[in-house]
Scaffold this motif. Structure first.
Motif, PDB file in Angstrom:
ATOM      1  N   LEU A 176       0.778  -1.198   0.002  1.00 16.56           N
ATOM      2  CA  LEU A 176       0.028   0.063  -0.089  1.00 16.56           C
ATOM      3  C   LEU A 176       0.786   1.334  -0.011  1.00 16.56           C
ATOM      4  O   LEU A 176       1.624   1.454   0.852  1.00 16.56           O
ATOM      5  N   MET A 177       0.730   2.150  -0.882  1.00 13.89           N
ATOM      6  CA  MET A 177       1.612   3.350  -1.205  1.00 13.89           C
ATOM      7  C   MET A 177       0.257   4.347  -0.869  1.00 13.89           C
ATOM      8  O   MET A 177      -0.685   4.375  -1.552  1.00 13.89           O
ATOM      9  N   MET A 178       0.654   5.306   0.113  1.00 15.30           N
ATOM     10  CA  MET A 178      -0.467   6.045   0.645  1.00 15.30           C
ATOM     11  C   MET A 178       0.284   7.630   0.543  1.00 15.30           C
ATOM     12  O   MET A 178       1.250   7.805   0.967  1.00 15.30           O
ATOM     13  N   ASP A 179      -0.553   8.602   0.227  1.00 18.61           N
ATOM     14  CA  ASP A 179      -0.141  10.158   0.227  1.00 18.61           C
ATOM     15  C   ASP A 179      -1.583  10.993   0.674  1.00 18.61           C
ATOM     16  O   ASP A 179      -2.432  10.757   0.181  1.00 18.61           O
ATOM     17  N   SER A 264      -5.059   9.285  -0.345  1.00 17.17           N
ATOM     18  CA  SER A 264      -5.362   8.411  -1.610  1.00 17.17           C
ATOM     19  C   SER A 264      -4.289   7.408  -1.264  1.00 17.17           C
ATOM     20  O   SER A 264      -3.061   7.459  -0.831  1.00 17.17           O
ATOM     21  N   ILE A 265      -4.644   6.097  -1.927  1.00 18.79           N
ATOM     22  CA  ILE A 265      -3.824   4.993  -1.605  1.00 18.79           C
ATOM     23  C   ILE A 265      -3.822   4.158  -3.127  1.00 18.79           C
ATOM     24  O   ILE A 265      -4.846   3.875  -3.600  1.00 18.79           O
ATOM     25  N   GLY A 266      -2.470   3.759  -3.026  1.00 12.81           N
ATOM     26  CA  GLY A 266      -2.656   2.775  -4.339  1.00 12.81           C
ATOM     27  C   GLY A 266      -1.999   1.552  -3.867  1.00 12.81           C
ATOM     28  O   GLY A 266      -1.236   1.166  -2.811  1.00 12.81           O
ATOM     29  N   ALA A 287      -0.721   3.231  -9.196  1.00 10.49           N
ATOM     30  CA  ALA A 287      -1.874   3.282  -8.656  1.00 10.49           C
ATOM     31  C   ALA A 287      -2.294   4.328  -7.896  1.00 10.49           C
ATOM     32  O   ALA A 287      -3.604   4.711  -7.895  1.00 10.49           O
ATOM     33  N   LEU A 288      -1.365   4.810  -6.987  1.00 12.65           N
ATOM     34  CA  LEU A 288      -1.484   5.845  -6.218  1.00 12.65           C
ATOM     35  C   LEU A 288      -2.013   7.156  -7.143  1.00 12.65           C
ATOM     36  O   LEU A 288      -2.738   7.841  -6.928  1.00 12.65           O
ATOM     37  N   TYR A 289      -1.076   7.446  -8.142  1.00 13.54           N
ATOM     38  CA  TYR A 289      -1.240   8.469  -9.032  1.00 13.54           C
ATOM     39  C   TYR A 289      -2.510   8.255  -9.810  1.00 13.54           C
ATOM     40  O   TYR A 289      -3.155   9.510  -9.970  1.00 13.54           O
ATOM     41  N   ARG A 290      -3.114   7.237 -10.136  1.00 10.33           N
ATOM     42  CA  ARG A 290      -4.558   7.102 -10.560  1.00 10.33           C
ATOM     43  C   ARG A 290      -5.468   7.735  -9.607  1.00 10.33           C
ATOM     44  O   ARG A 290      -6.371   8.102  -9.944  1.00 10.33           O
ATOM     45  N   ALA A 291      -5.198   7.213  -8.396  1.00 14.11           N
ATOM     46  CA  ALA A 291      -6.385   7.559  -7.502  1.00 14.11           C
ATOM     47  C   ALA A 291      -6.277   9.096  -7.279  1.00 14.11           C
ATOM     48  O   ALA A 291      -7.323   9.673  -7.114  1.00 14.11           O
ATOM     49  N   LYS A 292      -5.343   9.656  -7.266  1.00 15.93           N
ATOM     50  CA  LYS A 292      -5.103  11.212  -7.304  1.00 15.93           C
ATOM     51  C   LYS A 292      -5.748  11.792  -8.507  1.00 15.93           C
ATOM     52  O   LYS A 292      -6.697  12.753  -8.504  1.00 15.93           O
ATOM     53  N   ALA A 293      -5.524  11.025  -9.828  1.00 18.99           N
ATOM     54  CA  ALA A 293      -5.950  11.747 -11.018  1.00 18.99           C
ATOM     55  C   ALA A 293      -7.503  11.607 -11.001  1.00 18.99           C
ATOM     56  O   ALA A 293      -8.249  12.468 -11.536  1.00 18.99           O
ATOM     57  N   ASP A 297      -8.872  10.989  -2.238  1.00 19.97           N
ATOM     58  CA  ASP A 297      -9.822  10.474  -1.353  1.00 19.97           C
ATOM     59  C   ASP A 297     -10.274   9.000  -1.968  1.00 19.97           C
ATOM     60  O   ASP A 297     -11.670   8.730  -1.554  1.00 19.97           O
ATOM     61  N   ARG A 298      -9.444   8.198  -2.348  1.00 22.67           N
ATOM     62  CA  ARG A 298      -9.768   7.081  -2.988  1.00 22.67           C
ATOM     63  C   ARG A 298      -8.812   5.864  -2.977  1.00 22.67           C
ATOM     64  O   ARG A 298      -7.608   6.410  -2.804  1.00 22.67           O
ATOM     65  N   VAL A 299      -9.028   4.666  -3.333  1.00 16.17           N
ATOM     66  CA  VAL A 299      -8.166   3.543  -3.446  1.00 16.17           C
ATOM     67  C   VAL A 299      -8.178   3.066  -4.806  1.00 16.17           C
ATOM     68  O   VAL A 299      -9.195   2.844  -5.262  1.00 16.17           O
ATOM     69  N   CYS A 300      -6.897   2.904  -5.278  1.00 18.02           N
ATOM     70  CA  CYS A 300      -6.953   2.160  -6.681  1.00 18.02           C
ATOM     71  C   CYS A 300      -6.200   1.093  -6.521  1.00 18.02           C
ATOM     72  O   CYS A 300      -4.697   1.148  -5.984  1.00 18.02           O
ATOM     73  N   ILE A 301      -6.508   0.003  -7.078  1.00 22.79           N
ATOM     74  CA  ILE A 301      -5.686  -1.262  -6.985  1.00 22.79           C
ATOM     75  C   ILE A 301      -4.697  -1.432  -8.534  1.00 22.79           C
ATOM     76  O   ILE A 301      -5.542  -1.133  -9.674  1.00 22.79           O
TER      77      ILE A 301
END
Length: 352
Positions: A176-179, A264-266, A287-293, A297-301
């Motif tokens: 899990l990468m989180m920012d 946001s979490i990838g 995946a974290l970058y995609r959650a930001k884009a 405030d979301r999770v992307c796998i």
């Protein structure tokens, strides 16, 4: 020579100084050789399992160690008011040794060296001062002082061993990468002191959300990295959602200020998305970058398809540079147009 009347040594009675701080009442195992060299495990008053398995109380990342290798039993003698620690081998594959001698059952003495597999643990009795010393040294070496999470370097060391273990036994590991979202605005609006307290609270909420066997670190700035042993990508996504909810569920109350924070979490996973730390972290970061884009405030796998965008570009560019197969197939300009339009060209529809 004149002396400051306030600069005087205070006289204390012996009963005030002899507080029992130097009585050796705490038993620990200190790793002398192995993956976590320098770490100490405080022994509990009961039974302590030493082994490679996730449920072991003293977990040793060593393939020569059985899942439940040995047990330490605590015994209390009410007459002498003394503690005794008995080490018992649990039928381990590679046996248990104390001071280079194979044992089945033996009482441990202060300073005894226990060998399980290629790892060596030292049994020590510590007083209160020594306990605090060991804890402080370990915290300074391994933990981020602000958040209470591991340092990035310590997590990488542990993760490398965990990937080796899970690779041998075909077990998954979720990353899990989180920012934090828009954290700069928190610093700008409230100052860096408040920002630091927000980071400390984020670390606390992450720790409370994870299982005891999960490992989390402050990756840098407002970024955090976690790995979940024996967890598939979907399980990693569920844990990530719990962390996200823990961060956003209630405002951070600091010095009378109420601050809303989101994260946001990838998520990536071993071995689906990679087999080494660098690749897994890059995939989780993507995946974290995609959650930001997609709005924060979301999770992307991670989708599990490495290089998909690069391949698409290559596929588009390659036909544009091709020459016609033969002079009779049409002019170069016509050939390029045909390939660019793809299936809309009648000739290509016939051959499909």
């Amino acid at each position: 020579m004149a002396h400051d009347i306030g600069d005087q040594t205070i006289v204390a009675g012996r009963t005030q100084l002899d507080t029992g701080a130097f009585h050796k009442t705490h038993a620990s195992l200190v790793v002398l050789q192995g993956a976590e060299i320098g770490r100490d495990f405080r022994l509990k008053r009961g039974r302590t399992i030493i082994g490679r398995g996730l449920e072991a109380d003293v977990r040793v990342s060593d393939d020569l160690v059985s899942r439940e290798h040995a047990r330490i039993e605590f015994l209390w003698d009410p007459e002498s008011r003394e503690s005794h620690y008995i080490l018992v081998d649990l039928g381990s594959t590679n046996r248990t040794y104390v001071n280079s001698r194979q044992i089945q059952r033996v009482e441990l003495l202060d300073g005894d060296k226990i060998q399980v597999g290629n790892s060596v643990l030292k049994f020590v009795l510590l007083d209160d001062v020594e306990v605090k010393f060991h804890e402080e040294i370990r915290n300074r070496i391994s933990y981020d002082q602000l958040t209470g999470l591991l340092t990035k370097e310590s997590l990488y060391l542990a993760l490398e061993k965990e990937l080796q273990r899970c690779g041998r036994y075909r077990l998954p590991v979720a990353i899990l990468m989180m920012d934090l979202d828009h954290f700069k605005s928190v610093n700008d609006a409230h100052g860096h002191v408040v920002g630091s307290r927000v980071l400390a609270e984020v670390g606390r909420r992450i720790r409370l959300t994870l299982r005891a066997r999960d490992v989390s670190a402050r990756y840098g700035g407002e970024e955090f990295l976690t790995y979940l042993s024996e967890t598939h990508p979907d399980g990693g996504g569920l844990t990530a959602q719990r962390i996200r909810q823990a961060i956003r569920s209630s405002p951070f109350e600091i010095d009378g200020r109420s601050i809303d924070v989101t994260i946001s979490i990838g998520v990536s996973a071993f071995p689906d998305h990679g087999r080494d730390i660098e690749t897994l972290v890059k995939r989780a970061d993507a995946a974290l970058y995609r959650a930001k884009a997609e709005g924060r405030d979301r999770v992307c796998i991670d989708d599990g398809r490495p290089g998909r965008r690069r391949a698409a570009k290559k596929k588009t560019a390659r036909p544009a540079g091709k020459r016609p197969r033969s002079p009779g197939s049409g002019s170069p300009r016509r050939a390029r147009a045909s390939r660019a339009t793809g299936r809309s060209v009648p000739r290509r529809r016939k051959s499909s």
